[in-house]
Scaffold this active site. Structure first.
Site, short mmCIF file in Angstrom:
data_model
loop_
_atom_site.label_atom_id
_atom_site.label_comp_id
_atom_site.label_asym_id
_atom_site.label_seq_id
_atom_site.Cartn_x
_atom_site.Cartn_y
_atom_site.Cartn_z
CD GLU A 57 -2.99 -0.78 -0.09
OE1 GLU A 57 -2.98 0.33 -0.64
OE2 GLU A 57 -3.72 -1.72 -0.48
CD GLN A 62 -1.15 10.11 -6.09
OE1 GLN A 62 -1.05 11.05 -6.85
NE2 GLN A 62 -2.29 9.47 -5.91
CB THR A 63 3.40 4.14 -7.48
OG1 THR A 63 3.93 5.28 -6.80
CG2 THR A 63 4.47 3.53 -8.35
CG LEU A 100 8.65 3.10 -6.03
CD1 LEU A 100 8.13 2.45 -7.30
CD2 LEU A 100 8.68 2.07 -4.90
N GLY A 101 10.37 7.01 -6.69
CA GLY A 101 9.83 8.35 -6.47
C GLY A 101 9.20 8.56 -5.11
CE1 TYR A 140 -6.86 3.12 -0.57
CE2 TYR A 140 -4.49 3.17 -0.14
CZ TYR A 140 -5.60 2.56 -0.70
OH TYR A 140 -5.45 1.38 -1.37
CG ASP A 158 -8.16 4.19 -4.47
OD1 ASP A 158 -9.39 4.11 -4.51
OD2 ASP A 158 -7.42 3.53 -5.21
CB CYS A 217 -20.04 1.26 -19.53
SG CYS A 217 -19.31 2.83 -19.00
CB CYS A 220 -19.21 -1.92 -15.62
SG CYS A 220 -19.25 -1.35 -13.90
#
Length: 397
Positions: A57, A62-63, A100-101, A140, A158, A217, A220
């Site tokens: 997690e 953001q990855t 990885l930032g 989160y 998220d 869709c 879905c």
DNA sequence: TATTCGTGGTC
DNA sequence: TGACCAAGAAT
């Protein structure tokens, strides 16, 4: 919200939602069929390892999954338990994280492992509140770990969840209001059984079906309940805030080479951008270009500095960086602050991607006598323009 | 609440 | 090719 409350107390009508349990069951059935086998996920019926859930997690913040996978495997192989990670040096963790930032994640990861090892008997808290108190774990992530690793009925919201629910309930308000509405709706949607699988299913749905653009869709499981689909709003929702233009910052990097071919590197401060990572020494990064006259006095070692043709361009989250590289060879190490390191040994250091670019650029430029250094320090040409004509150094801007 | 934090992929 | 986007947290 209102429409959902109505949907839970009445039988489902087309496009008007359905009871929460029916929605959850339909999605879980979809998930059982389409579930991706990811290295941090427990096998069906088995319980997840909190350490793996937590590590994944943090990495996934953001990855993308594809980017995270190899890093996750490397971390698990090297540090199989949270105690192993706690006993590691921060530098080795940053090194494993390089590329990885968002390096604050790695620093907080290490700090968090230390707390769990030293104060919690190497056991993760099993409640949202307990998890939320740990470094690097926000709302989160606390909810995600509580639900996935401990089966708690928590609601991790998220970007995927926000998008899926904004469409499902056709939430057209501004982003801040939508976030609040989604938070309430998520709590009401959370099933008491398999909450972790349910929210992972929503996230998978968001990643593969309810995509930001071009949602599939037809595939879905919630299409029959989706108000955005019914109203033709799927492409418009969720409303996004306009992005501000990225300012450009300029800097000069000093590629200092001694007689043995070693290059001068240094450690960045612990906090802030690229905190704790290794870099090629340089000037500060400011909003207007540097001239040689300004930059040369800031060189880490005295020497004959030549400007390399071209430069390095790198995009960060909130600005673009244009770096000019000044190079000098046969330097006397002397009193330079930092570490002299041969390029073939750079892998021993935690170099962020922008500094890998600087190294690649300098090594390529210095290996090509046909492309001599030039003098101008200024904006870097876009790739479309060919190599600029070489000029002699010291001719100023 | 708004800003500061990376990087690589996509269209 | 630029602009957007990705399982956010800290301040």
């Amino acid at each position: 919200m209102k429409q959902f409350r109505a949907a839970t107390t009445h039988s489902a009508r087309p496009g008007d939602g359905a009871p929460a349990a029916a929605l959850a069951n339909r999605l879980l059935t979809w998930y059982d069929r389409h579930r991706r086998d990811l290295p941090w996920r427990a096998q069906p019926g088995e319980s997840a390892d909190p350490y793996r859930v937590w590590l994944s997690e943090i990495m996934l913040q953001q990855t993308t999954v594809a980017t995270v996978e190899p890093y996750f495997r490397a971390f698990i192989a090297r540090w199989p338990t949270v105690g192993d990670l706690a006993r590691a040096d921060l530098q080795s963790v940053l090194h494993a994280w390089q590329g990885l930032g968002y390096y604050a994640r790695a620093r907080n990861l290490h700090k968090c492992a230390g707390v769990i090892a030293d104060s919690l008997g190497e056991r993760f808290p099993d409640s949202e509140a307990g998890l939320l108190a740990l470094p690097g774990i926000g709302a989160y992530t606390a909810a995600a770990i509580a639900a996935i690793a401990f089966g708690r009925p928590a609601a991790p919201v998220d970007g995927n969840v926000e998008r899926v629910l904004a469409r499902l309930f056709a939430l057209t308000a501004e982003r801040a209001a939508v976030k609040r509405e989604v938070g309430v709706l998520a709590g009401r949607l959370t099933p008491s059984g398999r909450p972790g699988d349910f929210w992972q299913a929503v996230m998978d749905l968001g990643a593969t079906v309810c995509r930001p653009r071009g949602p599939a869709c037809l595939m879905c499981p919630w299409a029959g309940n989706c108000l955005a689909l019914q109203r033709g709003l799927t492409e418009e929702l969720p409303r996004r805030a306009r992005r501000k233009a990225k300012p450009v910052r300029h800097g000069v990097a000093f590629w200092a080479v001694d007689a043995t071919g070693a290059v001068l590197l240094r450690r960045r401060p612990e906090k802030g951008l690229l905190g704790g990572m290794t870099e090629v020494p340089g000037t500060e990064w400011r909003e207007w270009p540097w001239t040689e006259e300004e930059a040369l006095p800031l060189a880490p070692v005295p020497g004959q500095w030549l400007s390399l043709a071209g430069g390095v361009r790198h995009v960060f989250t909130h600005f673009e960086l244009e770096l000019t590289v000044l190079a000098a060879t046969d330097l006397v190490p002397g009193l330079a602050e930092g570490m002299w390191c041969r390029p073939e040994d750079f892998d021993a250091h935690a170099l962020p991607t922008v500094m890998r670019k600087v190294a690649d650029h300098a090594l390529r430029a210095l290996a090509q006598p046909s492309a001599p250094p030039e003098a101008a320090i200024g904006p870097i040409r876009r790739r479309t323009s060919g190599p600029r004509p070489a000029r002699r150094a010291s001719s100023g801007r």
